[in-house]
Design an enzyme around this catalytic site. Structure first.
Site, PDB file in Angstrom:
ATOM      1  N   CYS A  62       0.831  -1.210   0.000  1.00  0.00           N
ATOM      2  CA  CYS A  62       0.000   0.000   0.000  1.00  0.00           C
ATOM      3  C   CYS A  62       0.867   1.262   0.000  1.00  0.00           C
ATOM      4  O   CYS A  62       1.430   1.613  -1.026  1.00  0.00           O
ATOM      5  CB  CYS A  62      -0.987  -0.041   1.163  1.00  0.00           C
ATOM      6  N   HIS A 113      -3.978  -5.055   1.103  1.00  0.00           N
ATOM      7  CA  HIS A 113      -3.326  -5.422   2.373  1.00  0.00           C
ATOM      8  C   HIS A 113      -3.297  -6.942   2.530  1.00  0.00           C
ATOM      9  O   HIS A 113      -4.313  -7.546   2.868  1.00  0.00           O
ATOM     10  CB  HIS A 113      -4.051  -4.758   3.544  1.00  0.00           C
ATOM     11  N   GLU A 147      -2.088  -8.737   4.796  1.00  0.00           N
ATOM     12  CA  GLU A 147      -2.283  -9.226   6.176  1.00  0.00           C
ATOM     13  C   GLU A 147      -3.745  -9.571   6.438  1.00  0.00           C
ATOM     14  O   GLU A 147      -4.057 -10.250   7.427  1.00  0.00           O
ATOM     15  CB  GLU A 147      -1.761  -8.201   7.192  1.00  0.00           C
TER      16      GLU A 147
END
Lengths: 191, 226
Positions: free
Chosen positions: A86, A168, A170
């Site tokens: 990002c 993202h 994660e």
């Protein structure tokens, strides 16, 4: 050792829990060594003693990193693997002459992988969590890996292990960080 | 930075508040009170008692009503956050979201529209590690609702401690539940913790349970010195 760079607006911010800790948790579960440093506190020693680098994302309203691109000029000549997430991707793009452009997106969205790479694998559709106000234009010397020219979801340098993803990993795509970690291991153990 | 914490009195909003207090200034707790017990956005069991926690931690509370209907509850949340900007000068909002993309994305959009920072300091945290952290840091948390198989009546009102976390871990392994209840399996209420100046004592509560759904409804409680 993997150097995890915190790009949030200040060291030890409340955002660190959200954008840095989930990345280090993935590395910890994989059994990898890592060290976290804020972008304003990076030293040449840390960069050169690392095996690879992850540049983390930031809060939606946090665009301080875009005003500190000069802090990241070392990326241009570093041959080590780098993953920009990002805000981290935006920094990589800017260092290589790409532009950071308004492109707000929040939430889960379909992502089309259009070029096979060692990081994201073969072309296919995946779903990823987006949280950004800005996207990038594709810098010269980079291949579009996911998305389309006006909406770059992922890119890779044509000759170097330098990756950027705007979503993202994660969130629901931890395998991407795990694969980057595995690529690092391969690169450090391959003669 | 002045922050408002979206606050239900459950463990996640209380722990998010603790983290926010360590780095910034929490100027208010924002509690949206839903009339819909099945709201997707807002924690409902015992939310009325969040006021007592606000008093215990010494932070002003802003309460805001909502019918809890899917279309209007987001507008109500936005109005509550706008009111917190007006009354308390908040520059950002803190949530206790852990995994729910549904909730997190919606709050992020409201924050963007109101030009607020959005913080989720528990985001993607390992749920078992988080429960152990709560206990080790001295938070006293009880289970005030169960809403899924295989939770039986013994969970209602139980205190989260080491042995209970082990049971949750076993249920996660066997039934794939979210051990901290992020999927709505359990709801909690916090009675004490390191940010509490006084602790909460429950004087009377009613337990109801049937068919893997149960509630621990606080009927009378008070603050006591620690």
């Amino acid at each position: 050792m993997i150097l995890v760079v915190d790009l949030c607006f200040k060291p030890q911010s409340l955002s660190k829990y959200e954008f840095v800790d989930p990345i280090t948790a993935i590395l910890r579960r994989a059994g990898s060594e890592y060290e976290v440093v804020h972008s304003t506190e990076i030293t040449p020693d840390l960069i050169y003693s690392s095996d690879g680098i992850i540049l983390c994302g930031t809060a939606l309203k946090d665009d301080i990193y875009a005003r500190r691109i000069d802090l990241f000029s070392w990326i241009r000549d570093l041959e080590k693997p780098i993953l920009g997430i990002c805000a981290g991707m935006q920094v990589v793009a800017a260092v290589f002459g790409g532009e950071i452009v308004p492109q707000p997106k929040i939430g889960l969205e379909k992502i089309m992988i259009v070029k096979e790479t060692d990081l994201l694998g073969p072309p296919r559709q995946i779903e990823g969590y987006h949280l950004h106000n800005f996207g990038v234009t594709l810098p010269q010397g980079f291949d579009l890996v996911a998305g389309r020219p006006g909406e770059v979801e992922a890119f890779k340098h044509a000759e170097r292990p330098l990756y950027g993803i705007i979503f993202h990993p994660e969130v629901r795509n931890r395998w991407i960080v795990e694969r980057f970690d595995a690529l690092l291991l391969e690169s450090t153990t391959t003669p | 930075m002045l922050l408002g914490v979206l606050f239900s009195g459950g463990k996640d909003s209380v722990y998010a508040c603790r983290r926010a207090m360590e780095t910034d200034t929490v100027s208010c707790l924002i509690t949206v009170v839903s009339e819909n017990p099945d709201s997707y956005m807002f924690h409902t069991p015992n939310v009325g008692w969040a006021e007592l926690i606000a008093e215990a931690v010494g932070i002003p509370q802003l309460t805001w009503p909502t019918l809890g209907e899917e279309g209007s509850e987001l507008a109500d949340l936005s109005d509550a956050m706008a009111a917190a900007i007006d009354r308390y000068g908040i520059e950002g909002v803190v949530t206790g979201a852990i995994e729910s993309v549904y909730q997190a994305a919606r709050v992020q959009r409201i924050c963007r529209d109101l030009d607020l920072w959005c913080y989720n300091p528990l985001w993607q945290i390992d749920q078992l590690e988080y429960l152990r952290l709560l206990v080790s840091e001295g938070f006293e948390v009880i289970i005030t609702g169960v809403f899924a198989y295989p939770f039986d009546g013994s969970w209602i009102g139980a205190r989260i401690d080491g042995p209970l976390i082990e049971k949750l871990e076993a249920l996660r392994d066997r039934y794939a539940i979210n051990p901290s209840g992020e999927g709505g399996e359990i709801e909690t209420f916090v009675l004490d913790g390191p940010i509490f100046r006084k602790r909460i004592e429950i004087l009377r509560a009613e337990k109801t349970y049937g068919n893997y759904r149960g509630r621990f409804s606080i009927e009378q409680a008070r603050l006591v010195e620690k």
